[in-house]
Design a protein around this motif. Structure first.
Motif, PDB file in Angstrom:
ATOM      1  N   UNK A  92      -8.009   9.608   1.152  1.00 31.65           N
ATOM      2  CA  UNK A  92      -8.360   9.164  -0.159  1.00 31.65           C
ATOM      3  C   UNK A  92      -7.169   8.508  -1.020  1.00 31.65           C
ATOM      4  N   UNK A  93      -6.158   8.963  -1.200  1.00 32.51           N
ATOM      5  CA  UNK A  93      -5.046   8.570  -1.879  1.00 32.51           C
ATOM      6  C   UNK A  93      -3.727   7.581  -1.496  1.00 32.51           C
ATOM      7  N   UNK A  94      -4.103   7.001  -0.190  1.00 29.91           N
ATOM      8  CA  UNK A  94      -3.129   6.121   0.569  1.00 29.91           C
ATOM      9  C   UNK A  94      -3.028   4.845  -0.123  1.00 29.91           C
ATOM     10  N   UNK A  95      -4.025   4.148  -0.841  1.00 35.52           N
ATOM     11  CA  UNK A  95      -3.992   2.922  -1.486  1.00 35.52           C
ATOM     12  C   UNK A  95      -3.040   3.440  -2.673  1.00 35.52           C
ATOM     13  N   UNK A  96      -3.342   3.885  -3.611  1.00 34.14           N
ATOM     14  CA  UNK A  96      -2.624   4.236  -4.708  1.00 34.14           C
ATOM     15  C   UNK A  96      -1.194   4.970  -4.346  1.00 34.14           C
ATOM     16  N   UNK A  97      -0.950   5.485  -3.374  1.00 33.26           N
ATOM     17  CA  UNK A  97       0.461   5.958  -3.109  1.00 33.26           C
ATOM     18  C   UNK A  97       1.294   4.929  -2.574  1.00 33.26           C
ATOM     19  N   UNK A  98       0.634   3.997  -1.816  1.00 32.22           N
ATOM     20  CA  UNK A  98       1.599   2.938  -1.327  1.00 32.22           C
ATOM     21  C   UNK A  98       1.757   1.627  -2.319  1.00 32.22           C
ATOM     22  N   UNK A  99       0.568   1.415  -2.744  1.00 30.53           N
ATOM     23  CA  UNK A  99       0.484   0.099  -3.358  1.00 30.53           C
ATOM     24  C   UNK A  99       0.366   0.259  -5.044  1.00 30.53           C
ATOM     25  N   UNK A 100       0.368   1.315  -5.701  1.00 30.82           N
ATOM     26  CA  UNK A 100       0.458   1.536  -6.971  1.00 30.82           C
ATOM     27  C   UNK A 100      -1.116   2.187  -7.495  1.00 30.82           C
ATOM     28  N   UNK A 101      -0.755   3.067  -8.650  1.00 32.34           N
ATOM     29  CA  UNK A 101      -1.798   3.633  -9.421  1.00 32.34           C
ATOM     30  C   UNK A 101      -2.852   2.461  -9.724  1.00 32.34           C
ATOM     31  N   UNK A 102      -4.022   3.236 -10.117  1.00 35.01           N
ATOM     32  CA  UNK A 102      -5.381   2.590 -10.639  1.00 35.01           C
ATOM     33  C   UNK A 102      -5.926   3.378 -11.510  1.00 35.01           C
ATOM     34  N   UNK A 103      -6.110   2.991 -12.755  1.00 32.97           N
ATOM     35  CA  UNK A 103      -6.740   3.721 -13.845  1.00 32.97           C
ATOM     36  C   UNK A 103      -7.958   4.139 -13.705  1.00 32.97           C
ATOM     37  N   UNK A 104      -8.867   3.192 -12.974  1.00 31.47           N
ATOM     38  CA  UNK A 104     -10.185   3.531 -12.682  1.00 31.47           C
ATOM     39  C   UNK A 104     -10.449   4.017 -11.175  1.00 31.47           C
ATOM     40  N   UNK A 105     -11.145   5.323 -11.282  1.00 33.55           N
ATOM     41  CA  UNK A 105     -11.427   5.858  -9.842  1.00 33.55           C
ATOM     42  C   UNK A 105     -12.134   4.979  -9.010  1.00 33.55           C
ATOM     43  N   UNK A 106     -13.031   3.934  -9.349  1.00 35.84           N
ATOM     44  CA  UNK A 106     -13.509   3.108  -8.530  1.00 35.84           C
ATOM     45  C   UNK A 106     -12.442   2.235  -7.661  1.00 35.84           C
ATOM     46  N   UNK A 107     -11.541   1.669  -8.377  1.00 34.91           N
ATOM     47  CA  UNK A 107     -10.268   1.040  -7.928  1.00 34.91           C
ATOM     48  C   UNK A 107      -9.431   1.681  -6.884  1.00 34.91           C
TER      49      UNK A 107
END
Length: 149
Positions: free
Chosen positions: A41-56
């Motif tokens: 679930x969290x690989x994208x934000x853990x590697x590429x940076x946080x997203x403020x919107x749950x959709x993104x």
């Protein structure tokens, strides 16, 4: 003959381990998705940076996971897609459709009570099993011609 088998779908039970253990001694190589739910679930934000919107947040993770999924299904000779008894497993249905579009041999692993809901997925499969042991028997037969028992 070596079979490359991609194990797709439900991640909340030990069905993958049952198949891998049951297939010991067969010329089979297994791959599959990341089964650590939180990591997936969290690989994208853990590697590429946080997203403020749950959709993104979810979208970014899905794209990163798709790199592994596409490679695994593309390289597979057989794709086993497991539909469990909990949750709506849209990703498993998507993987089955992707495998079908690539002309892969598909084995669906699902419960009898889901037959109607999965009728199109079952129609694309070459076999529909209810138990991991049946998947092992299918792989053994494909590789050796030996029937169970």
């Amino acid at each position: 003959m070596t079979l490359n088998v991609y194990l797709s779908g439900e991640i909340h039970t030990d069905w993958r381990e049952q198949i891998v253990t049951g297939a010991q001694g067969l010329d089979v190589s297994f791959s599959g998705p990341v089964t650590d739910h939180a990591a997936s679930d969290d690989c994208g934000v853990a590697i590429l940076g946080a997203e403020p919107d749950k959709y993104w947040h979810d979208h970014k993770g899905a794209m990163v996971n798709a790199i592994r999924t596409r490679k695994g299904i593309s390289d597979a000779d057989v794709v086993v897609v497991r539909f469990g008894d909990k949750y709506k497993q849209w990703n498993a249905a998507f993987d089955a459709g992707y495998a079908a579009a690539l002309g892969k041999s598909i084995i669906v692993l699902s419960l009898p009570e889901h037959q109607h809901a999965l009728k199109e997925v079952h129609a694309a499969a070459l076999a529909v099993a209810e138990e991991p042991a049946q998947v092992v028997s299918l792989l053994r037969y494909v590789l050796t011609g030996a029937l169970p028992g």
